[in-house]
Design a protein around this motif. Structure first.
Motif, mmCIF file in Angstrom:
data_model
loop_
_atom_site.group_PDB
_atom_site.id
_atom_site.type_symbol
_atom_site.label_atom_id
_atom_site.label_comp_id
_atom_site.label_asym_id
_atom_site.label_seq_id
_atom_site.Cartn_x
_atom_site.Cartn_y
_atom_site.Cartn_z
ATOM 1 N N GLY A 80 0.786 -1.233 0.000
ATOM 2 C CA GLY A 80 0.000 0.000 0.000
ATOM 3 C C GLY A 80 0.812 1.275 0.000
ATOM 4 N N ASP A 81 2.133 1.190 0.031
ATOM 5 C CA ASP A 81 2.959 2.398 -0.011
ATOM 6 C C ASP A 81 2.771 3.156 -1.322
ATOM 7 O OD1 ASP A 81 3.861 1.782 2.463
ATOM 8 O OD2 ASP A 81 5.858 1.094 1.833
ATOM 9 N N VAL A 82 2.657 2.415 -2.422
ATOM 10 C CA VAL A 82 2.417 3.031 -3.733
ATOM 11 C C VAL A 82 1.349 2.218 -4.454
ATOM 12 C CG1 VAL A 82 4.752 3.945 -3.948
ATOM 13 C CG2 VAL A 82 4.239 1.665 -4.832
ATOM 14 N N LEU A 83 0.714 2.852 -5.453
ATOM 15 C CA LEU A 83 -0.298 2.140 -6.242
ATOM 16 C C LEU A 83 0.374 1.135 -7.168
ATOM 17 C CD1 LEU A 83 -2.719 5.062 -7.242
ATOM 18 C CD2 LEU A 83 -3.058 3.313 -5.475
ATOM 19 N N GLY A 84 -0.301 0.002 -7.358
ATOM 20 C CA GLY A 84 0.234 -1.042 -8.224
ATOM 21 C C GLY A 84 -0.544 -1.170 -9.519
ATOM 22 N N MET A 85 -0.149 -2.113 -10.335
ATOM 23 C CA MET A 85 -0.811 -2.381 -11.614
ATOM 24 C C MET A 85 -1.926 -3.395 -11.414
ATOM 25 S SD MET A 85 2.684 -2.745 -13.876
ATOM 26 C CE MET A 85 1.836 -3.303 -15.346
ATOM 27 N N LEU A 137 -18.580 -7.296 -8.805
ATOM 28 C CA LEU A 137 -17.146 -7.396 -9.100
ATOM 29 C C LEU A 137 -16.296 -6.484 -8.223
ATOM 30 C CD1 LEU A 137 -17.217 -7.468 -13.007
ATOM 31 C CD2 LEU A 137 -17.270 -9.398 -11.438
ATOM 32 N N GLU A 138 -16.911 -5.512 -7.583
ATOM 33 C CA GLU A 138 -16.152 -4.518 -6.812
ATOM 34 C C GLU A 138 -15.229 -5.104 -5.745
ATOM 35 O OE1 GLU A 138 -18.849 -1.616 -5.345
ATOM 36 O OE2 GLU A 138 -19.050 -0.587 -7.287
ATOM 37 N N PRO A 139 -15.627 -6.178 -5.038
ATOM 38 C CA PRO A 139 -14.712 -6.734 -4.026
ATOM 39 C C PRO A 139 -13.377 -7.203 -4.599
ATOM 40 C CG PRO A 139 -16.932 -7.574 -3.686
ATOM 41 C CD PRO A 139 -16.944 -6.859 -5.007
ATOM 42 N N TRP A 140 -13.329 -7.437 -5.920
ATOM 43 C CA TRP A 140 -12.104 -7.932 -6.560
ATOM 44 C C TRP A 140 -11.323 -6.828 -7.268
ATOM 45 C CZ3 TRP A 140 -10.947 -12.642 -5.024
ATOM 46 C CH2 TRP A 140 -11.983 -13.496 -4.635
ATOM 47 N N GLN A 141 -11.823 -5.602 -7.215
ATOM 48 C CA GLN A 141 -11.180 -4.501 -7.929
ATOM 49 C C GLN A 141 -10.210 -3.739 -7.029
ATOM 50 O OE1 GLN A 141 -14.538 -2.261 -9.346
ATOM 51 N NE2 GLN A 141 -14.930 -3.655 -11.050
ATOM 52 N N HIS A 142 -9.126 -3.235 -7.637
ATOM 53 C CA HIS A 142 -8.096 -2.496 -6.910
ATOM 54 C C HIS A 142 -7.938 -1.101 -7.508
ATOM 55 C CE1 HIS A 142 -6.365 -6.066 -4.765
ATOM 56 N NE2 HIS A 142 -6.954 -6.686 -5.775
ATOM 57 N N GLN A 143 -7.490 -0.185 -6.691
ATOM 58 C CA GLN A 143 -7.113 1.130 -7.200
ATOM 59 C C GLN A 143 -5.831 0.986 -7.990
ATOM 60 O OE1 GLN A 143 -6.845 4.124 -4.163
ATOM 61 N NE2 GLN A 143 -6.604 5.817 -5.632
ATOM 62 N N VAL A 144 -5.825 1.535 -9.202
ATOM 63 C CA VAL A 144 -4.755 1.238 -10.150
ATOM 64 C C VAL A 144 -3.834 2.431 -10.358
ATOM 65 C CG1 VAL A 144 -4.270 0.452 -12.506
ATOM 66 C CG2 VAL A 144 -6.315 -0.331 -11.343
ATOM 67 N N ASN A 145 -2.567 2.151 -10.588
ATOM 68 C CA ASN A 145 -1.608 3.159 -11.004
ATOM 69 C C ASN A 145 -1.854 3.427 -12.497
ATOM 70 O OD1 ASN A 145 0.544 4.765 -11.644
ATOM 71 N ND2 ASN A 145 2.125 3.348 -10.943
ATOM 72 N N VAL A 146 -2.858 4.263 -12.782
ATOM 73 C CA VAL A 146 -3.274 4.509 -14.166
ATOM 74 C C VAL A 146 -2.136 5.105 -14.982
ATOM 75 C CG1 VAL A 146 -4.882 5.773 -15.644
ATOM 76 C CG2 VAL A 146 -5.674 4.801 -13.470
#
Length: 257
Positions: A80-85, A137-146
């Motif tokens: 969680g330090d940085v956003l991932g792919m 599907l939301e429980p499987w979604q992550h915030q993305v490094n767009v």
């Protein structure tokens, strides 16, 4: 299948990324191996993207051992330090190396058996055959490094060459494919037309031949009547039998055609 190495598992992951919904895959339009790492950022073992309905990016991290899996949690784009792919994220491992109850929140799991078959054990792909709302599907979604993913795709395009030049070549090729398809259809229609004309000519020739036989038979009947009147019934009968045999032979040939 041979030994399940990191490279072979990464290759299987890229193939799975393009697997359709009906085959328990995410249906990505592209699937790539060992991409990312720009400016010291995250490098994915396999990464894919699907546009349109149910779209988004899918990340697959390959783990060949438990120690590798446990060490992954210390990475900055994991803790969680940085956003991932990856809008959706998965671990892929040999069967049994990672258990579903050991997964971080929102991560899916793919097992690979000794024959190289990929089987989803957890993740959004298990819902794709039947999901009706995005909430499922939301429980499987992550915030993305767009920004990172956009830079990744731009970098990949640049490596292939000038995108505009490639796009123009593709459009030219597609136009040529359409032209050739039309030409093939024209040739097929022409061939069918010629075949129809040949068939019609054959039928006409057969009809003319049959008409001639009938005329000969009619003439033979007239001649037979004259021969009978003159006292030569055997000659008349032989001629009629000969014509009858010819007509029957012709009828059998018509049946074969």
């Amino acid at each position: 299948m041979s030994e399940l190495t990191h490279d072979s598992l990464s290759y299987l992951a890229s193939k799975w990324l393009k697997r359709s919904y009906s085959a328990n895959g995410p249906g990505c339009h592209i699937g790539l191996v060992e991409v990312g790492g720009l400016f010291g950022g995250e490098r994915a073992d396999a990464w894919g993207y699907r546009w349109g309905h149910g779209g988004g990016s899918v990340l697959v991290e390959v783990k060949v051992s438990r120690s590798d899996f446990l060490a992954d949690a210390k990475k900055p784009h994991r803790n969680g330090d940085v956003l991932g792919m990856g809008t959706y994220r998965y671990y892929l491992c040999p069967e049994g190396v990672i258990q579903p109850d050991e997964l971080p929140d929102g991560w899916g799991l793919l097992w690979v058996n000794k024959r190289g078959h990929v089987k989803p054990k957890a993740g959004h792909v298990l819902l794709l055959k039947s999901w009706k709302t995005k909430n499922e599907l939301e429980p499987w979604q992550h915030q993305v490094n767009v920004k990172g993913e956009m830079e990744l795709m731009a970098h990949l395009l640049a490596r292939l060459g000038d995108p505009q030049e490639l796009n123009q070549k593709y459009r030219t090729m597609q136009s040529e494919v359409n032209r050739l398809s039309c030409r093939v259809n024209e040739l097929i229609k022409g061939r069918d037309h010629r075949a129809k004309r040949r068939h019609e000519r054959a039928l006409a020739d057969q009809a003319e031949h049959t008409r001639q036989l009938i005329m000969e038979f009619a003439n033979a009947i007239g001649q037979a009547c004259e021969q009978i009147e003159r006292g030569y019934p055997h000659c008349a009968a032989n001629r009629l039998r000969q014509l009858h045999a010819e007509i029957m032979k012709e009828s059998r040939n018509d049946g074969h055609h």
